[in-house]
Design an enzyme around this catalytic site. Structure first.
Site, PDB file in Angstrom:
ATOM      1  N   GLU A  82       0.826  -1.218   0.000  1.00  0.00           N
ATOM      2  CA  GLU A  82       0.000   0.000   0.000  1.00  0.00           C
ATOM      3  C   GLU A  82       0.855   1.261   0.000  1.00  0.00           C
ATOM      4  O   GLU A  82       1.700   1.439   0.887  1.00  0.00           O
ATOM      5  CB  GLU A  82      -0.911  -0.028   1.250  1.00  0.00           C
ATOM      6  CG  GLU A  82      -1.885   1.133   1.311  1.00  0.00           C
ATOM      7  CD  GLU A  82      -2.894   0.996   2.450  1.00  0.00           C
ATOM      8  OE1 GLU A  82      -3.276  -0.148   2.794  1.00  0.00           O
ATOM      9  OE2 GLU A  82      -3.290   2.026   2.992  1.00  0.00           O
ATOM     10  N   LYS A 266      -7.087  -0.908  11.780  1.00  0.00           N
ATOM     11  CA  LYS A 266      -6.484  -1.344  10.508  1.00  0.00           C
ATOM     12  C   LYS A 266      -5.297  -0.433  10.179  1.00  0.00           C
ATOM     13  O   LYS A 266      -4.261  -0.882   9.682  1.00  0.00           O
ATOM     14  CB  LYS A 266      -7.539  -1.311   9.394  1.00  0.00           C
ATOM     15  CG  LYS A 266      -7.107  -1.978   8.094  1.00  0.00           C
ATOM     16  CD  LYS A 266      -6.388  -1.069   7.127  1.00  0.00           C
ATOM     17  CE  LYS A 266      -6.053  -1.777   5.815  1.00  0.00           C
ATOM     18  NZ  LYS A 266      -5.280  -0.932   4.909  1.00  0.00           N
ATOM     19  N   ASP A 282       4.746 -14.296  11.944  1.00  0.00           N
ATOM     20  CA  ASP A 282       3.401 -14.752  11.597  1.00  0.00           C
ATOM     21  C   ASP A 282       2.404 -13.600  11.825  1.00  0.00           C
ATOM     22  O   ASP A 282       1.983 -13.341  12.954  1.00  0.00           O
ATOM     23  CB  ASP A 282       3.076 -15.961  12.490  1.00  0.00           C
ATOM     24  CG  ASP A 282       1.711 -16.553  12.217  1.00  0.00           C
ATOM     25  OD1 ASP A 282       0.885 -15.898  11.550  1.00  0.00           O
ATOM     26  OD2 ASP A 282       1.466 -17.677  12.691  1.00  0.00           O
ATOM     27  N   HIS A 380      -1.990  11.093  -0.271  1.00  0.00           N
ATOM     28  CA  HIS A 380      -1.874   9.850  -1.022  1.00  0.00           C
ATOM     29  C   HIS A 380      -1.590  10.148  -2.500  1.00  0.00           C
ATOM     30  O   HIS A 380      -0.692   9.579  -3.105  1.00  0.00           O
ATOM     31  CB  HIS A 380      -3.200   9.109  -0.864  1.00  0.00           C
ATOM     32  CG  HIS A 380      -3.167   7.706  -1.337  1.00  0.00           C
ATOM     33  ND1 HIS A 380      -2.770   6.678  -0.536  1.00  0.00           N
ATOM     34  CD2 HIS A 380      -3.472   7.171  -2.530  1.00  0.00           C
ATOM     35  CE1 HIS A 380      -2.832   5.561  -1.226  1.00  0.00           C
ATOM     36  NE2 HIS A 380      -3.256   5.825  -2.437  1.00  0.00           N
TER      37      HIS A 380
HETATM   38  C1  MEV Z   1      -5.929   2.875   5.212  1.00  0.00           C
HETATM   39  O1  MEV Z   1      -5.153   1.764   4.848  1.00  0.00           O
HETATM   40  C2  MEV Z   1      -5.889   3.102   6.718  1.00  0.00           C
HETATM   41  C3  MEV Z   1      -6.836   4.177   7.239  1.00  0.00           C
HETATM   42  O2  MEV Z   1      -8.159   3.914   6.816  1.00  0.00           O
HETATM   43  C4  MEV Z   1      -6.734   4.170   8.744  1.00  0.00           C
HETATM   44  C5  MEV Z   1      -7.740   5.055   9.430  1.00  0.00           C
HETATM   45  O3  MEV Z   1      -8.817   5.338   8.886  1.00  0.00           O
HETATM   46  O4  MEV Z   1      -7.452   5.428  10.598  1.00  0.00           O
HETATM   47  C6  MEV Z   1      -6.460   5.538   6.688  1.00  0.00           C
END
Ligand code: MEV
Length: 430
Positions: A82, A266, A282, A380
């Site tokens: 990513e 995430k 792992d 981004h």
């Molecule tokens: C994207 O890979 C991760 C985000 O969605 C994390 C977040 O929203 O805090 C940008």
């Protein structure tokens, strides 16, 4: 001593970058070679690792810069597909340096093994009988792995839980607490559980069923904290206070709402997993542990916390299970994992966990800062534009100029980048 502050690394060629990183990390250039050779794992090596091998699957490997963990500079290898993740972590690590970097700690490497015991005539009495023989059981578990025992690891304790389910009736779950030293420890703990099972059957008169580690490694937590001076947070049209309060409000959203907490976490795992993968660990085990820990109080919530200290600075903390190792499994067998561990200069599993949890916190900060201000897409796209500019052949000052033009036009494509470069060459004043 490693020097992790390196400016404009992206402007160098791949070959130059490797030289700069080897020098900054004080490792011989050969150490980094696996990354320059398709991920460093040959099909033959892969063939010894899993079944039905056809080849390997590569991921980009980038180095996160600027990290300072417990006062030591660290260059952090991240394997991830990513865009923006490596840049985000590096930038936040730079901001965090103004507050001394990351301060991290890790628990003793104690894993939990579970042995389920079914078909008990009197489960509560069987539970007590196990406790009566605790010392004997721990002594038997200690004999399972003499090497680990010599290194100072081995069984630490034993707990017995009485559970019940309509499908089985009452049953016992024995928790074997096992110090696995610098290994992730799955093999050690699974072996110990399997060996203890017959003895537990003899003591209880029941039937030992599952014998397996728990990925909810809540005795093996790692934690990191950082403080960001409020003035370090200001950028473009945003004051430091606005950014700080925006980050705290974004965190509050995750703390209050599982839908947001999943995405928030995430973002943390973007950083955590990338280092876990780069070091041959792992990542499914780490993911399982992280999310189970995030739901430990019955409602899924955020792994991190953000607040404001008495001086008005932004403070962040992250605490999570981190079952990672520096020995055994792919950490040893995968040449690229060895490169990662050497570049980071981590000797123990605890030191590795401390770096990983710091990267998770930095990554969380990068996401919240962007979300709370300009939104995630702008940074981004500008990073993407820079990568496209480099791929199109821009060099030196051309990179930022071309990236800016692509971003302004809103057409971030290699054909357009090449056309602009070409037009500059035919009329340099444009
Ligand atoms: C994207 O890979 C991760 C985000 O969605 C994390 C977040 O929203 O805090 C940008």
């Amino acid at each position: 001593m490693t020097q992790s502050r390196i400016s404009r690394l992206y402007q160098h060629s791949l070959e130059e970058r490797a030289q700069i990183i080897a020098q900054a990390g004080e490792v011989p250039p050969e150490t980094l070679r696996p990354w320059q050779q398709n991920g460093g794992l040959t099909a033959e090596q892969a063939d010894h690792m899993i079944e039905n091998v056809l080849g390997t699957h590569a991921l980009p490997l980038g180095i996160a810069l600027n990290f300072q963990v417990n006062g030591r500079d660290v260059l952090v290898p991240m394997a991830i597909e990513e865009p923006s993740v490596v840049a985000g972590a590096s930038f936040m690590a730079k901001l965090a340096r103004a507050g001394g970097g990351f301060f991290a700690s890790a628990d003793a490497p104690e894993m939990i093994g579970q042995i389920q015991i079914l078909d008990l005539a009197d489960a509560p009495a069987a539970r007590l009988k196990i406790y009566e023989r605790r010392e004997e059981l721990l002594a038997a578990a200690a004999e399972v792995d003499p090497v680990l025992q010599r290194l100072g690891g081995g069984p630490r304790d034993l707990h017995v839980r009485l559970l019940e389910h309509p499908a089985t009736g009452p049953f016992l779950v024995v928790h074997l607490i096992y110090d696995v030293r610098d290994a992730m420890g799955a093999n050690a703990i699974n072996t110990a559980c399997e060996r203890l099972a017959p003895q537990l059957e003899a003591i209880t008169g029941g039937r030992a069923h599952l014998r397996i580690l728990s990925n909810l490694a809540d005795r093996r937590l790692a934690r990191a904290r950082c403080t960001l001076p409020v003035e370090a947070l200001a950028f473009e049209g945003f004051s430091g206070e606005e950014v700080r309060d925006g980050i705290v409000a974004a965190w509050a959203f995750a703390a209050a709402d599982p839908y947001r907490a999943a995405t928030h976490n995430k973002g943390i795992m973007n950083g955590v997993d990338a280092v876990v993968i780069a070091t041959g660990n792992d990542w499914r085990a780490v993911e399982a542990g992280a999310h189970a820990w995030a739901a430990r109080n019955g409602r899924y919530t955020t792994l991190s916390s953000w607040g404001v200290d008495a001086q008005g600075n932004l403070t962040g903390a992250l605490e999570m299970p981190l079952a990672v190792g520096t020995v055994g499994g792919a950490t040893r067998a995968h040449p690229a994992a060895q490169a990662a561990l050497q570049l980071m200069g981590v000797r123990t599993a605890a030191e590795l966990a401390e770096v990983i949890v710091s990267v998770g916190l930095a990554q969380n900060l990068a996401a919240l800062r962007a979300l709370a201000t300009e939104g995630i897409q702008r940074g981004h796209m500008s990073l993407h534009a820079r990568q496209v500019a480099i791929a199109a052949g821009a060099r030196g000052e051309e990179i930022d100029r071309l990236a800016a033009q692509l971003a302004t036009e809103g057409v971030v494509r290699i054909d357009r980048a090449r056309a602009i470069l070409q037009s500059w060459k035919s009329s340099p004043k444009e």
